[in-house]
Each structure stands twice: as structure tokens, then as C-alpha cells.
Motif scaffolding. Structure first.
Motif, PDB file in Angstrom:
ATOM      1  N   ASP A 171      -8.838 -41.239  37.545  1.00 30.20           N
ATOM      2  CA  ASP A 171      -7.984 -40.426  36.621  1.00 30.20           C
ATOM      3  C   ASP A 171      -6.951 -41.215  35.808  1.00 30.20           C
ATOM      4  OD1 ASP A 171      -7.401 -37.953  35.568  1.00 30.20           O
ATOM      5  OD2 ASP A 171      -5.982 -37.678  37.164  1.00 30.20           O
ATOM      6  N   ARG A 172      -7.250 -42.602  35.638  1.00 31.02           N
ATOM      7  CA  ARG A 172      -6.263 -43.317  34.832  1.00 31.02           C
ATOM      8  C   ARG A 172      -6.688 -43.325  33.314  1.00 31.02           C
ATOM      9  NH1 ARG A 172      -1.684 -43.879  37.908  1.00 31.02           N
ATOM     10  NH2 ARG A 172      -2.115 -44.139  40.025  1.00 31.02           N
ATOM     11  N   ALA A 173      -7.506 -42.730  32.658  1.00 31.21           N
ATOM     12  CA  ALA A 173      -8.199 -42.885  31.427  1.00 31.21           C
ATOM     13  C   ALA A 173      -7.203 -42.495  30.343  1.00 31.21           C
ATOM     14  CB  ALA A 173      -9.532 -42.153  31.342  1.00 31.21           C
ATOM     15  N   GLY A 174      -5.980 -43.030  30.075  1.00 30.49           N
ATOM     16  CA  GLY A 174      -5.008 -42.891  29.261  1.00 30.49           C
ATOM     17  C   GLY A 174      -5.040 -43.768  28.227  1.00 30.49           C
ATOM     18  N   ALA A 175      -4.328 -43.563  27.001  1.00 33.60           N
ATOM     19  CA  ALA A 175      -4.368 -44.711  25.995  1.00 33.60           C
ATOM     20  C   ALA A 175      -4.148 -45.899  26.394  1.00 33.60           C
ATOM     21  CB  ALA A 175      -3.302 -43.967  25.190  1.00 33.60           C
ATOM     22  N   VAL A 176      -3.276 -46.138  27.252  1.00 37.42           N
ATOM     23  CA  VAL A 176      -2.871 -47.572  27.790  1.00 37.42           C
ATOM     24  C   VAL A 176      -4.156 -48.274  28.628  1.00 37.42           C
ATOM     25  CG1 VAL A 176      -1.155 -49.083  28.735  1.00 37.42           C
ATOM     26  CG2 VAL A 176      -0.321 -47.251  27.626  1.00 37.42           C
ATOM     27  N   PRO A 177      -4.533 -47.703  29.605  1.00 40.46           N
ATOM     28  CA  PRO A 177      -5.649 -48.325  30.464  1.00 40.46           C
ATOM     29  C   PRO A 177      -6.898 -48.367  29.387  1.00 40.46           C
ATOM     30  CG  PRO A 177      -4.651 -46.407  31.585  1.00 40.46           C
ATOM     31  CD  PRO A 177      -4.012 -46.276  30.186  1.00 40.46           C
ATOM     32  N   LEU A 178      -7.322 -47.380  28.342  1.00 41.54           N
ATOM     33  CA  LEU A 178      -8.212 -47.650  27.387  1.00 41.54           C
ATOM     34  C   LEU A 178      -8.125 -48.852  26.444  1.00 41.54           C
ATOM     35  CD1 LEU A 178      -9.425 -43.928  26.784  1.00 41.54           C
ATOM     36  CD2 LEU A 178     -10.499 -45.510  28.530  1.00 41.54           C
ATOM     37  N   THR A 179      -6.843 -48.955  26.337  1.00 43.59           N
ATOM     38  CA  THR A 179      -6.629 -50.218  25.288  1.00 43.59           C
ATOM     39  C   THR A 179      -6.730 -51.433  25.866  1.00 43.59           C
ATOM     40  OG1 THR A 179      -4.986 -48.849  24.147  1.00 43.59           O
ATOM     41  CG2 THR A 179      -4.627 -51.507  24.097  1.00 43.59           C
ATOM     42  N   VAL A 180      -6.408 -51.481  27.413  1.00 39.51           N
ATOM     43  CA  VAL A 180      -6.574 -52.818  27.986  1.00 39.51           C
ATOM     44  C   VAL A 180      -8.020 -52.999  28.299  1.00 39.51           C
ATOM     45  CG1 VAL A 180      -6.452 -53.491  30.406  1.00 39.51           C
ATOM     46  CG2 VAL A 180      -4.466 -52.600  29.448  1.00 39.51           C
ATOM     47  N   ALA A 181      -8.969 -51.910  28.439  1.00 36.20           N
ATOM     48  CA  ALA A 181     -10.198 -51.981  28.372  1.00 36.20           C
ATOM     49  C   ALA A 181     -11.035 -52.752  27.315  1.00 36.20           C
ATOM     50  CB  ALA A 181     -10.956 -50.530  28.748  1.00 36.20           C
ATOM     51  N   THR A 182     -10.471 -52.172  26.112  1.00 39.97           N
ATOM     52  CA  THR A 182     -10.870 -52.784  24.675  1.00 39.97           C
ATOM     53  C   THR A 182     -10.698 -54.087  24.769  1.00 39.97           C
ATOM     54  OG1 THR A 182     -10.408 -50.409  23.663  1.00 39.97           O
ATOM     55  CG2 THR A 182     -10.528 -52.518  22.284  1.00 39.97           C
TER      56      THR A 182
END
Length: 212
Positions: A171-182
Motif C-alpha cells: 500500500d505504498r504505490a504513491g507518486a514518490v515510490p512510483l517515481t523511485v521505481a521508474t
């Protein structure tokens, strides 16, 4: 900014960078304006079309939303006219391709999860969304597709897709974590190119001639 708006912006950014990647590769192959735009269009939207068909979103956004086709076409035209100012086209193509790989991996995986695709399937869809455009670009420009070479390409996309799925489970799929994944996919791809990392290949032995 809502999640849907953020995904749209990320999607259109991915379209732009993959269109630039495809157009740059076409310019390097000395294609005409139509060829450059066509290769840019396929590179930008091929993976997204597969993603939408896989999750049952018909017609695909590439055809249903004019912004996708317009972004791809305008970017390709811009590259066609500005290519004299783009030094070292091969480096440009590789960097843009790595950026598009990261963006499309994340958006493809997130959309698959939103469509209730199970985790493993979402990872596969995310990876294929990312590599589909580059596959089409390489085939159209007469190159062996990057995904079929020894280079770390699809593996980087798969790693990013797994990271997105894990973030969603936590439940951490926010903008910042997704940017990190990118950035994970982008960085992994560039480091692999820099350090010449590659996947193992089969060792071919010369055929035995038998006893003389």
C-alpha cells in the motif's frame, strides 16, 4: 494532483521519449519524414496498445485519446527537424529509450493492477508494455531487437514491474515510490550499458568430426 492525472502525465511523457527514441533511430537510418514519424509512432504507442488490449481496454488509448497520437507525431517531427542539433544520435537514442523503458514499465504495471490483473500477470504486462515499442522500432529500422540481445533490457523492466507490484502490496504505490521505481529501471538500464552487463548466452561447441 490525482493519481489518474499523474498516470496520464507519466504516460504522455513516456510516449514523447519513446517517440523521440524511435524518430532518432529512424533519422540515423536516413528515413524520410513519413518514415521518421511512423517509426516514432510505433515506438511510442506499440507497447501501450498491447497493454490496453491485454487488460480489455478497447479501443486502446492510442486511438481513443487524440493526445497520445498527437504527442507521438509532434515529437517525431520535432526530432526530424532538429536532428542536426542532436549530437551523437546513438547516445541520445539509448538514454531516451532507458527513460521510456522506466516510464512505461511503471504505468503499464499500475494500469494492469487497476484492472484487477493478478500480480504475476501485472508484472508481465508491465514488462511487455515497456519493451513493445522498442521491439517495433528495432524491427522497422532493421536492427536486432534490443530485447533479444545479451544486454540487460527486459530484465530491467521486469525488475521495475516487480517493484511496483511489491509497493502496491505494501500500500505504498504513491507518486514518490512510483517515481523511485521508474528511476530504478532507468538507472539499471544505463548502468548495464555503462558497465556492459549482459545476460548469459549458450556456449556453442564445434560439431564433433568423429574418429579419424
Amino acid at each position: 494532483m490525482s493519481t489518474s492525472t499523474a498516470l496520464l502525465l507519466a504516460d504522455l511523457t513516456g510516449v514523447a521519449v519513446f517517440a523521440a527514441s524511435g524518430a532518432s533511430a529512424a533519422v540515423a537510418k536516413r528515413l524520410d519524414l513519413f518514415g521518421v514519424v511512423f517509426v516514432g509512432f510505433v515506438a511510442a504507442l506499440g507497447g501501450g496498445i498491447f497493454r490496453d488490449l491485454a487488460i480489455g481496454e478497447v479501443p486502446p488509448l492510442a486511438f481513443a485519446d487524440w493526445r497520445y497520437a498527437a504527442t507521438a507525431a509532434l515529437t517525431a517531427v520535432a526530432v526530424f527537424w532538429l536532428h542536426p542539433q542532436l549530437a551523437r544520435l546513438r547516445t541520445t537514442v539509448l538514454v531516451l529509450d532507458a527513460a521510456g523503458l522506466g516510464l512505461f514499465t511503471v504505468t503499464g504495471t499500475v494500469k494492469a493492477l487497476e484492472a484487477q490483473v493478478p500480480a504475476v500477470g501485472a508484472c508481465v504486462i508491465g514488462m511487455l508494455t515497456a519493451i513493445g515499442g522498442g521491439l517495433g522500432r528495432d524491427l522497422l529500422t532493421g536492427e536486432i531487437p534490443v530485447v533479444l540481445r545479451r544486454e540487460i533490457y527486459a530484465v530491467a523492466a521486469l525488475a521495475g514491474a516487480v517493484a511496483v507490484v511489491v509497493l502496491d502490496l505494501l500500500d505504498r504505490a504513491g507518486a514518490v515510490p512510483l517515481t523511485v521505481a521508474t528511476l530504478l529501471v532507468f538507472g539499471l538500464r544505463l548502468i548495464a550499458l555503462r558497465r556492459r552487463w549482459s545476460a548469459p548466452v549458450a556456449m556453442l561447441r564445434p560439431p564433433s568430426t568423429g574418429p579419424t
